[in-house]
Motif scaffolding. Structure first.
Motif, PDB file in Angstrom:
ATOM      1  N   THR A  39       0.781  -1.073  -0.050  1.00  0.00           N
ATOM      2  CA  THR A  39       0.062  -0.092  -0.073  1.00  0.00           C
ATOM      3  C   THR A  39       1.064   1.433   0.037  1.00  0.00           C
ATOM      4  N   THR A  40       0.306   2.430  -0.317  1.00  0.00           N
ATOM      5  CA  THR A  40       1.119   3.673  -0.464  1.00  0.00           C
ATOM      6  C   THR A  40       1.580   3.827   0.948  1.00  0.00           C
ATOM      7  N   GLU A  41       0.602   3.632   1.842  1.00  0.00           N
ATOM      8  CA  GLU A  41       0.834   4.341   3.438  1.00  0.00           C
ATOM      9  C   GLU A  41       2.082   3.333   3.739  1.00  0.00           C
ATOM     10  N   TYR A  42       2.238   2.099   3.328  1.00  0.00           N
ATOM     11  CA  TYR A  42       3.385   1.273   3.742  1.00  0.00           C
ATOM     12  C   TYR A  42       4.735   1.795   3.129  1.00  0.00           C
ATOM     13  N   GLN A  43       4.394   2.210   1.659  1.00  0.00           N
ATOM     14  CA  GLN A  43       5.499   2.531   0.935  1.00  0.00           C
ATOM     15  C   GLN A  43       6.240   3.953   1.538  1.00  0.00           C
ATOM     16  N   MET A  44       5.340   4.803   1.827  1.00  0.00           N
ATOM     17  CA  MET A  44       5.733   6.173   2.438  1.00  0.00           C
ATOM     18  C   MET A  44       6.979   5.864   3.448  1.00  0.00           C
ATOM     19  N   GLU A  45       6.832   5.036   4.030  1.00  0.00           N
ATOM     20  CA  GLU A  45       8.059   4.970   5.357  1.00  0.00           C
ATOM     21  C   GLU A  45       9.229   4.662   4.628  1.00  0.00           C
ATOM     22  N   ALA A  46       9.188   3.789   3.669  1.00  0.00           N
ATOM     23  CA  ALA A  46      10.549   3.609   2.822  1.00  0.00           C
ATOM     24  C   ALA A  46      10.918   4.707   2.192  1.00  0.00           C
ATOM     25  N   PRO A  91       8.914   8.916  -6.177  1.00  0.00           N
ATOM     26  CA  PRO A  91       7.838   8.190  -5.635  1.00  0.00           C
ATOM     27  C   PRO A  91       7.909   6.864  -5.984  1.00  0.00           C
ATOM     28  N   LEU A  92       7.287   6.027  -5.123  1.00  0.00           N
ATOM     29  CA  LEU A  92       6.908   4.842  -5.219  1.00  0.00           C
ATOM     30  C   LEU A  92       5.423   4.638  -5.494  1.00  0.00           C
ATOM     31  N   LEU A  93       5.263   3.733  -6.547  1.00  0.00           N
ATOM     32  CA  LEU A  93       4.104   3.248  -6.963  1.00  0.00           C
ATOM     33  C   LEU A  93       3.330   2.140  -6.289  1.00  0.00           C
ATOM     34  N   SER A  94       2.064   2.292  -5.922  1.00  0.00           N
ATOM     35  CA  SER A  94       1.346   0.989  -5.319  1.00  0.00           C
ATOM     36  C   SER A  94       0.380   0.487  -6.433  1.00  0.00           C
ATOM     37  N   ASP A  95       0.388  -0.883  -6.578  1.00  0.00           N
ATOM     38  CA  ASP A  95      -0.396  -1.520  -7.132  1.00  0.00           C
ATOM     39  C   ASP A  95      -0.954  -2.764  -6.217  1.00  0.00           C
ATOM     40  N   HIS A  96      -1.465  -2.233  -4.990  1.00  0.00           N
ATOM     41  CA  HIS A  96      -1.836  -2.997  -4.082  1.00  0.00           C
ATOM     42  C   HIS A  96      -3.187  -3.966  -4.565  1.00  0.00           C
ATOM     43  N   LEU A  97      -3.903  -3.409  -5.471  1.00  0.00           N
ATOM     44  CA  LEU A  97      -5.071  -4.061  -6.004  1.00  0.00           C
ATOM     45  C   LEU A  97      -4.621  -4.852  -7.022  1.00  0.00           C
TER      46      LEU A  97
END
Length: 190
Positions: free
Chosen positions: A105-112, A121-127
């Motif tokens: 998730t984006t929220e998880y990636q933001m920490e990294a 930026p990191l992109l989220s494809d959690h779906l």
């Protein structure tokens, strides 16, 4: 075999042919959420480098059970740091955008992004919409669907080149730079 910052020895992933279909493909109509708060359509813009990685470990450093036994799984942080360290050089070579991509998730990636001081930026494809549309290679670990490590050079809405498998991860950014410098034309995988 190659050691990473943890001292663990990583096993080279097998080229299972799961990315052979990607070179030359048009990108799907999928918008991805980025850690900078934007929504990104990879079909827009000029030359882009997108490196897909399985997952970054949480801040406490705990990996999923059995993580070290999965060939090619370890190395997400060194790969991201290499793209960070070579970001200016990639821009000088004409790369308009650099992104990391995972199913987290984006929220998880933001920490990294914050911890690693990433200038992109990191992109989220959690779906898994983008992953499914392109039939990106995946694996399961800890009940999660994760991407196998690969890097795509994207231009004009098409995948121009694919690096797969990527090993060792910390040398991926340099391999991209060498490919860009060589001025390779046409569509290929490697």
């Amino acid at each position: 075999m190659s050691g990473d910052k943890t001292g663990m020895v990583a096993e080279m992933p097998e080229d299972d042919g799961a990315a052979l279909h990607l070179a030359g493909m048009a990108l799907p109509d999928v918008v991805l959420r980025a850690t900078d708060g934007t929504m990104v359509d990879l079909r827009d813009g000029g030359l882009a480098v997108v490196y897909a990685y399985p997952r970054t470990s949480p801040a406490d450093g705990k990996a999923l059970a059995g993580w070290d036994e999965i060939p090619g799984a370890r190395g997400c942080t060194p790969q991201s740091c290499a793209f960070r360290d070579h970001f200016a050089e990639l821009r000088e070579l004409g790369v308009d955008r650099v992104f990391g991509l995972s199913t987290q998730t984006t929220e998880y990636q933001m920490e990294a992004v914050e911890r690693l001081h990433l200038p992109f930026p990191l992109l989220s494809d959690h779906l898994l919409h983008f992953t499914s549309a392109l039939r990106l290679p995946t694996f399961e670990a800890g009940g999660l669907v994760l991407m196998k490590r690969l890097t795509m050079i994207i231009e004009a809405g098409r995948i121009r080149h694919v690096f797969y498998p990527v090993f060792p991860p910390q040398q991926n950014a340099q391999a991209v730079i060498e490919w860009l410098r060589a001025g390779k034309a046409g569509l290929s995988t490697g």
